[in-house]
Design a protein around this motif. Structure first.
Motif, mmCIF file in Angstrom:
data_model
loop_
_atom_site.group_PDB
_atom_site.id
_atom_site.type_symbol
_atom_site.label_atom_id
_atom_site.label_comp_id
_atom_site.label_asym_id
_atom_site.label_seq_id
_atom_site.Cartn_x
_atom_site.Cartn_y
_atom_site.Cartn_z
ATOM 1 N N LEU A 29 0.818 -1.213 0.000
ATOM 2 C CA LEU A 29 0.000 0.000 0.000
ATOM 3 C C LEU A 29 0.854 1.268 0.000
ATOM 4 C CD1 LEU A 29 -2.834 -1.068 2.461
ATOM 5 C CD2 LEU A 29 -2.879 -1.056 -0.044
ATOM 6 N N ASP A 30 2.154 1.163 0.241
ATOM 7 C CA ASP A 30 3.031 2.319 0.132
ATOM 8 C C ASP A 30 3.188 2.764 -1.325
ATOM 9 O OD1 ASP A 30 3.682 3.049 2.727
ATOM 10 O OD2 ASP A 30 5.316 1.591 2.862
ATOM 11 N N HIS A 31 2.919 1.863 -2.263
ATOM 12 C CA HIS A 31 2.985 2.210 -3.680
ATOM 13 C C HIS A 31 1.666 2.862 -4.103
ATOM 14 C CE1 HIS A 31 6.711 0.035 -4.065
ATOM 15 N NE2 HIS A 31 6.150 -1.066 -3.593
ATOM 16 N N PRO A 32 1.689 3.725 -5.108
ATOM 17 C CA PRO A 32 0.448 4.349 -5.579
ATOM 18 C C PRO A 32 -0.535 3.305 -6.116
ATOM 19 C CG PRO A 32 2.366 5.452 -6.510
ATOM 20 C CD PRO A 32 2.864 4.232 -5.799
ATOM 21 N N LYS A 33 -1.827 3.648 -6.051
ATOM 22 C CA LYS A 33 -2.854 2.741 -6.572
ATOM 23 C C LYS A 33 -2.609 2.464 -8.044
ATOM 24 C CE LYS A 33 -6.500 4.146 -3.460
ATOM 25 N NZ LYS A 33 -7.810 4.777 -3.301
ATOM 26 N N ARG A 34 -2.862 1.232 -8.427
ATOM 27 C CA ARG A 34 -2.735 0.779 -9.820
ATOM 28 C C ARG A 34 -1.349 1.007 -10.415
ATOM 29 N NH1 ARG A 34 -7.920 3.131 -9.705
ATOM 30 N NH2 ARG A 34 -9.545 1.553 -9.848
ATOM 31 N N SER A 35 -0.355 1.100 -9.577
ATOM 32 C CA SER A 35 1.004 1.308 -10.080
ATOM 33 C C SER A 35 1.616 -0.039 -10.466
ATOM 34 C CB SER A 35 1.869 1.985 -9.024
ATOM 35 O OG SER A 35 2.111 1.107 -7.952
ATOM 36 N N PRO A 36 2.575 -0.043 -11.380
ATOM 37 C CA PRO A 36 3.247 -1.295 -11.745
ATOM 38 C C PRO A 36 3.944 -1.942 -10.540
ATOM 39 C CG PRO A 36 3.730 0.397 -13.375
ATOM 40 C CD PRO A 36 2.999 1.073 -12.248
ATOM 41 N N ALA A 37 4.475 -1.126 -9.643
ATOM 42 C CA ALA A 37 5.160 -1.685 -8.467
ATOM 43 C C ALA A 37 4.175 -2.450 -7.581
ATOM 44 C CB ALA A 37 5.825 -0.567 -7.671
ATOM 45 N N ARG A 38 2.986 -1.902 -7.379
ATOM 46 C CA ARG A 38 1.989 -2.595 -6.558
ATOM 47 C C ARG A 38 1.530 -3.875 -7.254
ATOM 48 N NH1 ARG A 38 -3.328 -0.020 -3.607
ATOM 49 N NH2 ARG A 38 -1.787 1.416 -2.760
ATOM 50 N N ARG A 39 1.341 -3.800 -8.551
ATOM 51 C CA ARG A 39 0.924 -5.000 -9.295
ATOM 52 C C ARG A 39 1.989 -6.090 -9.213
ATOM 53 N NH1 ARG A 39 -0.849 -1.478 -14.015
ATOM 54 N NH2 ARG A 39 -2.964 -0.951 -13.442
ATOM 55 N N ARG A 40 3.252 -5.701 -9.358
ATOM 56 C CA ARG A 40 4.341 -6.691 -9.268
ATOM 57 C C ARG A 40 4.379 -7.315 -7.880
ATOM 58 N NH1 ARG A 40 7.215 -2.774 -12.217
ATOM 59 N NH2 ARG A 40 8.147 -1.995 -10.291
ATOM 60 N N THR A 41 4.172 -6.501 -6.864
ATOM 61 C CA THR A 41 4.184 -7.025 -5.492
ATOM 62 C C THR A 41 3.079 -8.044 -5.298
ATOM 63 O OG1 THR A 41 5.093 -4.935 -4.699
ATOM 64 C CG2 THR A 41 4.085 -6.389 -3.064
ATOM 65 N N TYR A 42 1.876 -7.696 -5.738
ATOM 66 C CA TYR A 42 0.758 -8.626 -5.600
ATOM 67 C C TYR A 42 0.958 -9.880 -6.454
ATOM 68 C CZ TYR A 42 -1.883 -5.081 -3.019
ATOM 69 O OH TYR A 42 -2.311 -4.181 -2.083
ATOM 70 N N ALA A 43 1.556 -9.727 -7.630
ATOM 71 C CA ALA A 43 1.832 -10.896 -8.476
ATOM 72 C C ALA A 43 2.861 -11.808 -7.810
ATOM 73 C CB ALA A 43 2.325 -10.452 -9.842
ATOM 74 N N ALA A 44 3.871 -11.224 -7.176
ATOM 75 C CA ALA A 44 4.875 -12.032 -6.477
ATOM 76 C C ALA A 44 4.253 -12.786 -5.308
ATOM 77 C CB ALA A 44 6.017 -11.146 -5.982
ATOM 78 N N VAL A 45 3.366 -12.129 -4.572
ATOM 79 C CA VAL A 45 2.692 -12.800 -3.453
ATOM 80 C C VAL A 45 1.823 -13.939 -3.978
ATOM 81 C CG1 VAL A 45 0.938 -12.510 -1.665
ATOM 82 C CG2 VAL A 45 2.773 -10.846 -1.872
ATOM 83 N N ALA A 46 1.072 -13.683 -5.046
ATOM 84 C CA ALA A 46 0.232 -14.733 -5.626
ATOM 85 C C ALA A 46 1.086 -15.895 -6.127
ATOM 86 C CB ALA A 46 -0.610 -14.164 -6.759
ATOM 87 N N GLY A 47 2.220 -15.590 -6.735
ATOM 88 C CA GLY A 47 3.124 -16.643 -7.200
ATOM 89 C C GLY A 47 3.664 -17.483 -6.054
ATOM 90 N N ALA A 48 4.003 -16.835 -4.945
ATOM 91 C CA ALA A 48 4.502 -17.573 -3.780
ATOM 92 C C ALA A 48 3.426 -18.487 -3.212
ATOM 93 C CB ALA A 48 4.983 -16.599 -2.709
ATOM 94 N N VAL A 49 2.196 -17.999 -3.156
ATOM 95 C CA VAL A 49 1.105 -18.822 -2.641
ATOM 96 C C VAL A 49 0.842 -20.004 -3.567
ATOM 97 C CG1 VAL A 49 -1.376 -18.844 -2.149
ATOM 98 C CG2 VAL A 49 0.039 -16.959 -1.327
ATOM 99 N N LEU A 50 0.849 -19.767 -4.872
ATOM 100 C CA LEU A 50 0.641 -20.856 -5.827
ATOM 101 C C LEU A 50 1.778 -21.876 -5.777
ATOM 102 C CD1 LEU A 50 -0.781 -18.906 -8.899
ATOM 103 C CD2 LEU A 50 -2.006 -20.473 -7.377
ATOM 104 N N ALA A 51 3.012 -21.401 -5.648
ATOM 105 C CA ALA A 51 4.153 -22.323 -5.548
ATOM 106 C C ALA A 51 4.045 -23.170 -4.287
ATOM 107 C CB ALA A 51 5.459 -21.542 -5.553
ATOM 108 N N ASP A 52 3.641 -22.568 -3.182
ATOM 109 C CA ASP A 52 3.471 -23.309 -1.942
ATOM 110 C C ASP A 52 2.380 -24.369 -2.089
ATOM 111 O OD1 ASP A 52 3.913 -23.739 0.966
ATOM 112 O OD2 ASP A 52 1.837 -23.004 1.092
#
Length: 167
Positions: A29-52
Motif C-alpha cells: 500500500l506504500d505504492h500508488p494505486k494501480r502502479s506497476p510496483a503494486r501489481r508486481r508485489t501482488y503478483a509475487a505474493v500470488a506466485g509464492a502462494v501458488l508455488a506453496d
C-alpha cells in the motif's frame, strides 16, 4: 532429510509464508494505486502462494506416479490447516481495517513508509500466530508416519515368518 525434520521444516515455511503474504499485502500500500510496483508485489505474493500450494501436492503426485493411492488427509490435519488459514485471513482483515488510522499516526510521527512498518508488524504477528497450528499439524503427520513405519515393519516381519514356515 528425516521425515520429522521435513514436516517441521514445512510447518516453518507455511508459517513464514502466512506472515509474508499478510505483511507484503500491507506493505504494498506504500505504492500508488494501480502502479506497476503494486501489481508486481501482488503478483509475487500470488506466485509464492501458488508455488506453496503446488509443492504441498508433490507427495500426492509422487504416490500416484508410483501406482500407490495418495495419502489421505486426516480430519484433524484439515482442521488445523483451515484454522491457520482463518488466522491469516483474520490478521489480514484486521490490518486492513486498522490500516488508515495507524498509517496516518505513523506518518505524523515521521515514519517514511508507514504501510511497510505496519506490514512488518502484521507479518510477524501472523507468522507467530499460525506457527503453533502448523507445528501441531506437523506433529500429527510425524505420528502418522511413525505409525505407518511400524505397520510396514510388522507386515515385513509377518511375511518373513510366513516365508520360513513355507520352507
Amino acid at each position: 532429510m528425516a521425515p520429522g525434520t521435513r514436516h517441521r521444516a514445512r510447518a516453518l515455511v507455511s508459517s513464514v509464508l502466512d506472515g509474508v503474504v499478510v505483511g507484503t499485502g500491507e506493505a504494498a500500500l506504500d505504492h500508488p494505486k494501480r502502479s506497476p510496483a503494486r501489481r508486481r508485489t501482488y503478483a509475487a505474493v500470488a506466485g509464492a502462494v501458488l508455488a506453496d500450494a503446488a509443492l504441498s501436492e508433490v507427495p500426492t503426485v509422487r504416490a500416484i506416479a508410483a501406482g500407490r493411492p495418495p495419502r489421505p488427509v486426516s480430519p484433524p490435519e484439515q482442521q488445523l490447516g483451515m484454522a491457520a488459514g482463518l488466522v491469516s485471513v483474520g490478521w489480514g482483515l484486521l490490518t486492513t481495517v486498522a490500516d488508515g488510522p495507524l498509517a496516518r499516526v505513523l506518518a505524523r510521527r515521521g515514519v517514511a513508509r508507514p504501510h511497510r512498518a505496519l506490514g512488518v508488524a502484521a507479518g510477524v504477528v501472523t507468522a507467530v500466530s499460525t506457527l503453533p497450528l502448523w507445528w501441531r499439524r506437523a506433529t500429527l503427520r510425524i505420528a502418522a508416519d511413525e505409525r505407518q513405519a511400524r505397520e510396514d515393519a510388522d507386515v515385513a516381519a509377518w511375511e518373513a515368518e510366513l516365508a520360513e514356515v513355507e520352507r
